[in-house]
Scaffold this active site. Sequence first.
Site, PDB file in Angstrom:
ATOM      1  N   ASP A 121      -9.786  10.874   4.264  1.00 28.59           N
ATOM      2  CA  ASP A 121      -9.990  10.162   3.003  1.00 28.59           C
ATOM      3  C   ASP A 121      -8.619   9.863   2.395  1.00 28.59           C
ATOM      4  O   ASP A 121      -7.840  10.779   2.131  1.00 28.59           O
ATOM      5  CB  ASP A 121     -10.819  11.034   2.058  1.00 28.59           C
ATOM      6  N   ASP A 149      -2.951  -1.206   1.846  1.00 28.10           N
ATOM      7  CA  ASP A 149      -3.789  -2.409   1.848  1.00 28.10           C
ATOM      8  C   ASP A 149      -5.206  -1.923   1.562  1.00 28.10           C
ATOM      9  O   ASP A 149      -6.016  -1.723   2.465  1.00 28.10           O
ATOM     10  CB  ASP A 149      -3.699  -3.108   3.203  1.00 28.10           C
ATOM     11  N   CYS A 169      -6.846  -8.422  -0.787  1.00 31.27           N
ATOM     12  CA  CYS A 169      -7.224  -9.829  -0.568  1.00 31.27           C
ATOM     13  C   CYS A 169      -8.142 -10.260  -1.709  1.00 31.27           C
ATOM     14  O   CYS A 169      -9.146 -10.950  -1.506  1.00 31.27           O
ATOM     15  CB  CYS A 169      -7.887 -10.028   0.791  1.00 31.27           C
TER      16      CYS A 169
END
Length: 377
Positions: A104, A131, A184
């Site tokens: 995790d 990311d 994104c």
Amino acid sequence: PSRLISMEAVVSTQSTGERGSVARQEAVSMIPPLCLDVRPHHTVLDMCAAPGSKTLQLLEALHAEGPDPSGLVIANDGDNKRCYMLVTQTKRFNSLAFMITNEDATRYPNLKVLNAEGKRVGMRYDRILCDVPCTGDGTLRKNYAIWKKWYQGQAIGIHKLQRRILLRAMDMLAEGGRIVYSTCSLNPLENEATVLSCLRNRRDFQLLPTDHLLPELKRRPGLTTWKVFHAAGGGKWFDSFEEVEEWQKKTLAPTLFPVEAAEHNLERCMRVYPHLQNTGGFFICVIERKPKETLEGEEAVVKEAEEIEAEESETGEEESNTETDKGEKEEEVENGEGEKEENEKEKNEKKENEKEDVEKEEGENEEEKKETKKETI
């Protein structure tokens, strides 16, 4: 003929991709690893690595000077199935300076290594790529499923997860090291709000300028102001947490709002919009852990400023006290002169009263003498 050549190119690319010679990836997704500036001697952690395209970029940078770098790349993902995908993607690179973990990211463990003195200490990373999971609204043009799944509250829910991942990365970063935080998504609650809330908690970190990176890339600076939307109760926009009603505070955290945004240079973040160069939408920023010398220098400047402020405050108090003492002395003098005048006035009145008494007594004596004289006659 042109169509045949095009088909041959596609088949060729597919076959080389299967052999591991070429990895296909959207251009905008390649920006974060490039901004990380990985060198062969760096210890690198990719916290949310699957499916592994960015990890391949990190490995390529690590091996830029030869097959045996002194550094290391660790790729992590919390999903066990995605980790197998990561293995498939990266095994073609055949790097000995690479390992995969299934942990995790918000509670990534401290890996123990031996330091120069032979003691076991927690590993610190020179470069960390975050990311992080996001709503993916920057990929709407190619990912049609997001149109059906997206709703306003998604960013509010995922903000907490993103923040925990970034804070854990900050804990593990070496002095002078870099973190690249990217999504994104174009929602400021997932981007600037997350970065700002973490920087406010950690004074030893700062955003680095990104204007010089990839100079031909069209981008926009990070946002410094934004509003937060709450859908419940008919929907309402908030500029600050103070405007949020008590029943809404369970959903809207203070970290979602632009508090002290101007002090942390959020304009240094990078926003890539789809219309600028026909790509997906992306957010990227570079965060540095300040070197000890820089931090000590800043602390010295802050301490000096506090000392100057304290001296000015003391000087102001002394001047105030001096003026007060002066005023008190003047008041005492005035009071003394007033008392003196009153005393003199009292003395004069006393003298006049005594004089009147004497004159009265003399007048009474004269009258007595006259009466006595009359009686005698």
